[in-house]
Design an enzyme around this catalytic site. Sequence first.
Site, PDB file in Angstrom:
ATOM      1  N   GLU A 130      -5.415  -8.133   0.376  1.00  0.00           N
ATOM      2  CA  GLU A 130      -6.130  -7.919   1.469  1.00  0.00           C
ATOM      3  C   GLU A 130      -7.712  -7.611   1.205  1.00  0.00           C
ATOM      4  OE1 GLU A 130      -4.423  -5.010   4.184  1.00  0.00           O
ATOM      5  OE2 GLU A 130      -2.418  -5.950   3.953  1.00  0.00           O
TER       6      GLU A 130
ATOM      7  N   GLU B   1       0.890  -1.181  -0.105  1.00  0.00           N
ATOM      8  CA  GLU B   1      -0.236  -0.007  -0.135  1.00  0.00           C
ATOM      9  C   GLU B   1       0.795   1.164  -0.026  1.00  0.00           C
ATOM     10  OE1 GLU B   1      -2.693  -0.331   3.196  1.00  0.00           O
ATOM     11  OE2 GLU B   1      -3.293  -2.258   2.647  1.00  0.00           O
TER      12      GLU B   1
ATOM     13  N   TRP C  18       0.314   6.279   4.170  1.00  0.00           N
ATOM     14  CA  TRP C  18       0.355   6.070   5.472  1.00  0.00           C
ATOM     15  C   TRP C  18       1.304   5.204   6.159  1.00  0.00           C
ATOM     16  CZ3 TRP C  18      -4.169   5.335   2.527  1.00  0.00           C
ATOM     17  CH2 TRP C  18      -4.111   3.717   1.830  1.00  0.00           C
TER      18      TRP C  18
ATOM     19  N   TYR D  81     -10.771  -2.470   1.255  1.00  0.00           N
ATOM     20  CA  TYR D  81     -11.772  -2.941   2.423  1.00  0.00           C
ATOM     21  C   TYR D  81     -13.034  -2.390   2.128  1.00  0.00           C
ATOM     22  CZ  TYR D  81      -7.780  -4.907   5.010  1.00  0.00           C
ATOM     23  OH  TYR D  81      -6.716  -5.521   5.342  1.00  0.00           O
TER      24      TYR D  81
END
Length: 341
Positions: free
Chosen positions: A279, A187, A192, A249
């Site tokens: 994920e 990611e 982040w 997500y």
Amino acid sequence: MLAKFSLLSLLLTSTACAAGGQGLSYDNIDKSATPGAKALLKHIQSQYGSHYISGQQDAGSWDWVKQNIGVAPAILGSDFMYYSPSAVARGSKSHAVEDVIQHADRNGINALVWHWYAPTCLLDNAEQPWYNGFYTKATCFNVADAVNDRRNGTNYRLLLRDIDAIAAQIKRLDQANVPILFRPLHEPEGGWFWWGAQGPAPFKKLWDMIYDRITRFHNLHNVVWVCNTAEADWYPGNDKCDIATVDHYANAGDHGVLADKYKKLQAVTNNERVLALAEVGPVPDPTVQARDKVNWAYWMVWNDEFIKDGKQNSRQFLQNVYNNTRVVTLDGGSKLAWNNA
């Protein structure tokens, strides 16, 4: 009754399935890949477009699926996180390698991510405790400065120290004849995590450092290399990725198949790489995947509430997923060919 498909039987029927799939076939980017790593990639290619390999992050959550849904996910997701030297220095311990070897012994596929605690400069305060140290907001470590100061930089040497610590664990797996799907620096475009905080250029340099250090310096070749971005500026390139993935997500209970993300990743890779969901929260509906030809090779449900709470994925939906004839599980009892390499 849950349908049970052994990975070996799927491998043996891959030729028959290929007519309905995408027929991708290419060699590992590591030309010295072990027989196990080669066979693992070939196996995933063999079912691409015809079947979806089930995956579950974390050994405890994998056990929950086995006990509560009555089926064993084919892929176990584990994390090198607590082998990071900054975590070890604070007393962390990990049984990830033992979990991986156990899953390999039961004929499973292993996927590893690395939530890399910054090599130094963890803030470690009330707002950002040290165990948040893979987040950008929890460290003052500057990846751009580190990767660009190869000649004199202390932080450059700390990067190598940390990579060496993970290489030591990969070596344990190599000695146990276990090939792995390895997804470092995940990611990155989000910013982040500290490895993506300074833009794509230092991220790509760090990717190359990891690959070179593991394959050339440590002479480890039991790895199938998994990239994790659909952004063209951040993608390391097909010559540096065996499998291309994204994470997503969705809202709880949203089992959409992410067709837009699939098409975007196809474009980034020129449709020359197997694509997967590294994920997810809610599992994409395999029936819709087949109908819409959105052929994610595998999906990995994140751990704890994402699999257990009944909101992200209801038990009935999980029963339906694992009963779907296109979903590959560990059950079936046959030994997988690549695991005997």
